[in-house]
Structures are given as structure tokens and as C-alpha cells.
Write an enzyme that holds these catalytic residues in place. Structure first.
Site, mmCIF file in Angstrom:
data_model
loop_
_atom_site.group_PDB
_atom_site.id
_atom_site.type_symbol
_atom_site.label_atom_id
_atom_site.label_comp_id
_atom_site.label_asym_id
_atom_site.label_seq_id
_atom_site.Cartn_x
_atom_site.Cartn_y
_atom_site.Cartn_z
ATOM 1 N N LYS A 2 -5.468 -4.434 2.333
ATOM 2 C CA LYS A 2 -5.139 -5.384 3.407
ATOM 3 C C LYS A 2 -4.123 -6.429 2.968
ATOM 4 O O LYS A 2 -3.903 -6.656 1.788
ATOM 5 C CB LYS A 2 -6.421 -6.010 3.950
ATOM 6 C CG LYS A 2 -7.123 -5.007 4.876
ATOM 7 C CD LYS A 2 -8.124 -5.603 5.805
ATOM 8 C CE LYS A 2 -8.541 -4.506 6.804
ATOM 9 N NZ LYS A 2 -9.771 -4.844 7.506
ATOM 10 N N ARG B 204 -15.348 0.428 3.431
ATOM 11 C CA ARG B 204 -14.337 1.263 4.083
ATOM 12 C C ARG B 204 -13.089 1.263 3.203
ATOM 13 O O ARG B 204 -12.546 0.200 2.899
ATOM 14 C CB ARG B 204 -14.043 0.679 5.463
ATOM 15 C CG ARG B 204 -13.121 1.477 6.330
ATOM 16 C CD ARG B 204 -13.010 0.810 7.714
ATOM 17 N NE ARG B 204 -12.058 1.500 8.566
ATOM 18 C CZ ARG B 204 -10.756 1.273 8.529
ATOM 19 N NH1 ARG B 204 -10.268 0.372 7.715
ATOM 20 N NH2 ARG B 204 -9.937 1.947 9.335
HETATM 21 C C1 7PM Z 1 -2.706 -2.040 10.181
HETATM 22 C C2 7PM Z 1 -3.421 -3.189 9.863
HETATM 23 C C3 7PM Z 1 -3.368 -0.830 10.274
HETATM 24 C C4 7PM Z 1 -4.785 -3.141 9.636
HETATM 25 C C5 7PM Z 1 -4.724 -0.778 10.039
HETATM 26 C C6 7PM Z 1 -5.440 -1.929 9.753
HETATM 27 C C7 7PM Z 1 -11.289 -2.360 9.709
HETATM 28 C C8 7PM Z 1 -11.634 -1.383 10.646
HETATM 29 C C9 7PM Z 1 -9.478 -1.419 10.411
HETATM 30 C C10 7PM Z 1 -12.324 -3.162 9.134
HETATM 31 C C11 7PM Z 1 -13.883 -1.886 10.451
HETATM 32 C C12 7PM Z 1 -7.042 -1.294 8.097
HETATM 33 C C13 7PM Z 1 -6.896 -1.912 9.454
HETATM 34 N N1 7PM Z 1 -9.937 -2.352 9.568
HETATM 35 N N2 7PM Z 1 -12.904 -1.134 11.014
HETATM 36 N N3 7PM Z 1 -10.487 -0.809 11.073
HETATM 37 N N4 7PM Z 1 -13.589 -2.881 9.535
HETATM 38 N N5 7PM Z 1 -15.153 -1.682 10.782
HETATM 39 O O1 7PM Z 1 -6.614 -1.984 7.136
HETATM 40 O O2 7PM Z 1 -12.100 -4.082 8.327
HETATM 41 O O3 7PM Z 1 -7.472 -0.162 7.952
HETATM 42 S S1 7PM Z 1 -7.822 -1.034 10.690
#
Ligand code: 7PM
Length: 275
Positions: free
Chosen positions: A220, A254
Site C-alpha cells: 500500500k 490479505r
Molecule cells: C489500488 C489501490 C488498487 C488500493 C487496489 C487497492 C483491501 C481490500 C483492497 C483491504 C479488504 C489493495 C487495494 N484493499 N479488501 N481491497 N481490505 N478487506 O491494495 O485493505 O489491494 S484494494
């Protein structure tokens, strides 16, 4: 501790890894939808071989900064991949906020609904309850397109906790059994680096509640801020954050990089248990 995911009971006595499977069109080939799905299925199988207990399948509708995707397009992306990964034996999670996608994914064999909107969109609570799936309700301030512009809190830990407990009560009122509910503070979703740091330091306030806590910290942007590196070079930082979260009681991590994360958590658990 466990999470009941339809017919599968996920043992959370030790932390587990949820592998991320993105289903997005491959901009480098014009092979079409079949090949996009095939690529995602191959990736998911690899992540299970690396030790993922769950796979989180996302059609990118709710990701920060992502282009909005229609219901039809999200269904075309997600459903074939759910079907293709059922036989791995992993718990199949679908990253969606749309009731129609929840229903179709459950019919295709998904076990868990991972909704970054915390089942707040119209019809989402009802669709999730009827699906029989487990749910992960996540905190997000604002909406993906604008949430990082000016996030503000009084006390971020108190506010996130209050929000999550309210969503849990809404889930219970909609008929979702307690043993099917997990919570997630939503790192990076309407939060500055300082908010994310406060949430991680105070994560024990959330893990002290009866609900299993899922965290998404992998690659992130807070790591971009700390390390000054692009997403592809944030593995070691991601492992540090995963370990910190597990030490604070998180049970589901995750992650993009499943094999290294599994090793890191296995090491922590072994040493905490006395070797
Ligand atoms: C761009 C920025 C693409 C951020 C994808 C993301 C989470 C999630 C995501 C989380 C849960 C990523 C995020 N993040 N679901 N879906 N918790 N439960 O970094 O922190 O994958 S998308």
C-alpha cells in the site's frame, strides 16, 4: 477462533493468508476475456500452492482510483474465475460491493464476500445474508475516487471501531450469523500515513472484540511514503506490516506475495509458541 464460510470452517487459531487475485483485462494482449480469466485462475492456483488459505477475487470495481465497472462487466470477469478456483479447496472470497455480483458469485461457489463499502450499498446486506457466505465488513471514509484528498478524524481508532461495530449490528439484524462476520479497519481507505500508523498501533482495540480481524497492508501507498519505492518493490515493508498486525492480533492477512508472507507468519507463530 474460526470463521464459518458457507460449508467451510476457517480455523483462525493461527493467522492465515488471503492471496489477492485481480481479474482485469491484460493490456499487453488482445486474447480476450477467456484468456484474462485463465490467467487469473493460473495465478490463484499458484497462490494456493504457496500456502494461501483464502483467495480474494476482484474485478476492480471498488479499488481506489479504479475506473468504475458495470455490473455486467464485473460478472463477466469474476464468475468464471470463481468457478475455476473452487476446486483448489481454498476459501473463495469475492471483492465486490454490488448485490448482483454477490448473488452470482455465491451461486458460482464463493464462500466469502469482501466488501470495501461494508455492505452499505442498497441491497448489499440482503444479498450477503441470503448468500449464506461469510462477510468481511471494511471501514472506508468517503469513496474511492476522492477518499485520499483530505481524510479527517477526531480519534481514528475510536471512529473506525464504532463504524465497524455498527456495521456488524446491521449484519446481525439482516440475519447474518455472528460466526460468519469478520471486520477490517481498511488501511489506506480514506486515511493518511498518520491515520494508518495510529490504526496499526491501536489494532489491539479492534482485535479485543469478538470478530476476527482481516488486514490489507500489502504494497500500500503508506509503504511508498515510508520507503520511497514503487508498488513492485514494497515486499519487505509489507512483511514488516503483516508481522506487526499479527502481533496485534490480526487473523487474516490479505497479501499479493503469499509465499513470503506465509513464511513470515509461520516464523512469528512458531517463536511465540516457544519454537
Ligand atoms: C489500488 C489501490 C488498487 C488500493 C487496489 C487497492 C483491501 C481490500 C483492497 C483491504 C479488504 C489493495 C487495494 N484493499 N479488501 N481491497 N481490505 N478487506 O491494495 O485493505 O489491494 S484494494
Amino acid at each position: 477462533m474460526f470463521l464459518q464460510c458457507r460449508d467451510k470452517r476457517l480455523d483462525l487459531s493461527a493467522p492465515v493468508v488471503m492471496g489477492i487475485v485481480n481479474v482485469t483485462p491484460d493490456s499487453f494482449s488482445d486474447g480476450g476475456r477467456f484468456f484474462d480469466a485463465q490467467r487469473a485462475i493460473e495465478h490463484g492456483r499458484q497462490l494456493v500452492a504457496e500456502g494461501a488459505a483464502l483467495l480474494d477475487i476482484g474485478g476492480e470495481s471498488t479499488r481506489p482510483g479504479a475506473e468504475p465497472v458495470s455490473v455486467e462487466e464485473e460478472l463477466r470477469r469474476v464468475v468464471p474465475v470463481v468457478e475455476g478456483l473452487r476446486s483448489t479447496g481454498a476459501i473463495i472470497s469475492v471483492d465486490t460491493s454490488k448485490p448482483e455480483v454477490m448473488r452470482a458469485a455465491a451461486a458460482a461457489g464463493a464462500h466469502l464476500i469482501n466488501d470495501v463499502y461494508g455492505l452499505r450499498l442498497p441491497g448489499a446486506l440482503e444479498a450477503a445474508a441470503e448468500s449464506g457466505c461469510a462477510v468481511c465488513v471494511m471501514h472506508m471514509q468517503g469513496e474511492p475516487r476522492t477518499m485520499q484528498l483530505n481524510p479527517q478524524y477526531g480519534d481514528v481508532v475510536t471512529e473506525v471501531k464504532a463504524f465497524l461495530l455498527e456495521r456488524v449490528q446491521s449484519c446481525r439484524a439482516a440475519g447474518i450469523p455472528a460466526e460468519r462476520i469478520a471486520i477490517d479497519p481498511g488501511f489506506g481507505f480514506g486515511k493518511t500515513l498518520e491515520h494508518n500508523a495510529a490504526l496499526l498501533r491501536g489494532l489491539d482495540v479492534l482485535t479485543a472484540e469478538k470478530w476476527p480481524v482481516l488486514v490489507g497492508l500489502s504494497r500500500k501507498s503508506m509503504l511508498g511514503k515510508i520507503l520511497g519505492r514503487p508498488a513492485g518493490e514494497r515486499l519487505y515493508g509489507s512483511l514488516a506490516l503483516a508481522v506487526l498486525a499479527v502481533l496485534k492480533g490480526a487473523r487474516i492477512v490479505r497479501a499479493h506475495d503469499v509465499a513470503p508472507t506465509v513464511d513470515a507468519l509461520k516464523t512469528v507463530v512458531a517463536m511465540q509458541n516457544g519454537g
